[in-house]
Design an enzyme around this catalytic site. Structure first.
Site, PDB file in Angstrom:
ATOM      1  N   CYS A 115      -0.258 -25.716  40.898  1.00  0.00           N
ATOM      2  CA  CYS A 115      -1.635 -26.226  40.927  1.00  0.00           C
ATOM      3  C   CYS A 115      -2.442 -25.776  39.719  1.00  0.00           C
ATOM      4  CB  CYS A 115      -2.337 -25.768  42.189  1.00  0.00           C
ATOM      5  SG  CYS A 115      -1.417 -26.213  43.633  1.00  0.00           S
ATOM      6  N   HIS A 255     -10.019 -24.647  42.002  1.00  0.00           N
ATOM      7  CA  HIS A 255      -8.942 -25.419  42.621  1.00  0.00           C
ATOM      8  C   HIS A 255      -9.284 -25.638  44.097  1.00  0.00           C
ATOM      9  CE1 HIS A 255      -5.267 -27.026  43.892  1.00  0.00           C
ATOM     10  NE2 HIS A 255      -4.806 -25.939  44.465  1.00  0.00           N
ATOM     11  N   ASN A 285      -5.899 -31.127  49.258  1.00  0.00           N
ATOM     12  CA  ASN A 285      -5.421 -30.389  48.088  1.00  0.00           C
ATOM     13  C   ASN A 285      -4.497 -31.302  47.275  1.00  0.00           C
ATOM     14  OD1 ASN A 285      -4.040 -28.761  46.292  1.00  0.00           O
ATOM     15  ND2 ASN A 285      -3.590 -27.146  47.765  1.00  0.00           N
TER      16      ASN A 285
END
Ligand code: ACO
Length: 328
Positions: A115, A255, A285
């Protein structure tokens, strides 16, 4: 020689049309809207339609970013695709994207940093441009996580979504551009978030498929603790390097893995909600796509203006983390 700085001169985003709400998930696994929303902040996510793949979303986001930067595909010199969900194990999605765009002058490669991939890729592009090697770069954060999660595992399938965000980087004069960065990794955390089979360590076989080892396995509470620690530390280091206080930031892009992680950082830094954009409620996500899509949305809404100071910090599989400080 005057040092050049590198800024994002155009951004774009692409999301699948199909929405999957928490109520849809209630019909698929033993879960509830109440559990998902209270533990994660997610209400719905986007799922890529069958027949489409990573390169389809990447192309849409890229074309918009190029248009906004006033650049033709033939002028692009470097393409970096940050993704853990490439269309093929071989070759890189960046090469497929290069062909789709007709950007045949561009070098192209994928960057797999979980990520944190978009932050890693931005930093690599920044270095190539500042070194004078390339005049511009197209950086994409894109994930089709719906294709690698186990739709029978409620502890992971409720968390993720699909999307792509793109940014064009170019040299600029004046105060704008990337100010500093920090990248990190701790490979000892490999098994906290990984896909056990399908690579060369454990090639796909009938047995690995039957044991569902080709899907994402995650130790959620372990990642949660790691995330709160590294995001806090990365931000502290970035601010210290720039001799800045948290309140000097006009925007903090985090994030989007869990609203509770975002809120704990925001409260620790005493930042108002409007400085810390949230899109996890709408998209879940999306791994390396969350930050470029949030950047794009803030620009499109007119909230991110030239001269604003921003930080962006991500963490993910690897384990990895990365942060940047930038003047927009
Ligand atoms: N619905 C209902 N119950 C569930 C669900 C679900 N979807 N998933 C798990 N549960 C249950 C568990 O079985 C457990 O039940 P038990 O107590 O009877 O054993 C209970 O809920 C609590 O489970 P925990 O995993 O301890 O729940 P937690 O509060 O830690 O929340 C979560 C889990 C949301 C995954 C959280 O740990 C988290 O967000 N971690 C960080 C994850 C992350 O950031 N991942 C991505 C990082 S990298 C990237 O972005 C790809």
């Amino acid at each position: 020689m005057k040092k050049c700085s590198v800024a994002i001169t155009g951004s774009g985003a692409a999301l699948p049309e199909r929405r999957m709400t928490n109520f849809d998930l209630e019909k698929m696994v033993e879960t509830s809207d109440e559990w998902i929303f209270s533990r994660t902040g997610i209400r719905e996510r986007r799922i890529l339609e069958e027949g489409l793949s990573n390169v389809d979303l990447s192309e849409r986001a890229s074309r918009e970013a190029l248009r906004n930067a006033g650049l033709e595909p033939e002028q692009v010199e470097l393409i970096l695709v940050a993704t853990v969900t490439p269309d093929y194990p071989l070759p890189a999605t960046a090469c497929n994207l290069q062909a789709r765009l007709g950007a045949f002058q561009a070098a192209a490669m994928d960057i797999a940093a979980g990520c944190s991939g978009f932050i890693y890729a931005l930093t690599v592009a920044d270095h190539f441009i500042r070194a004078g090697t390339y005049q511009n770069a197209l950086v994409i954060g894109v994930e089709i996580l719906s294709r690698i999660i186990d739709w029978e595992d409620r502890s992971t399938c409720v968390l993720f979504g699909d999307g792509a965000g793109a940014a064009v980087l170019q040299p600029v004069t004046g105060d704008r551009g990337l100010i500093s960065f920090e990248l990190g990794a701790d490979g000892r955390g490999l098994e906290s978030l990984y896909i056990p089979a399908g690579g060369v360590a454990l090639p796909t076989s009938a047995e690995t498929v039957q044991q569902r080892l080709h899907y994402v396995k995650m130790d959620g509470p372990e990642i949660f603790k790691f995330a709160v620690r590294v995001v806090g530390e990365t931000l502290d280091h970035l601010l210290k390097k720039g001799e800045l206080q948290p309140t000097d930031l006009d925007h903090l892009f985090l994030h989007q893995a869990n609203l509770r992680i975002i809120e704990s950082i925001r409260k620790r830094l005493k930042l108002p909600r409007e400085k810390v954009p949230v899109n996890i409620d709408r998209y879940g996500n999306m791994s390396s796509a969350t930050i470029p899509i949030a950047l794009y949305e803030e620009v499109a809404a007119g909230r991110l203006k030239e001269g604003d100071l921003l930080a962006a910090v991500a963490f993910g599989a690897g384990l990895t983390w990365g942060g940047i400080l930038m003047r927009w």
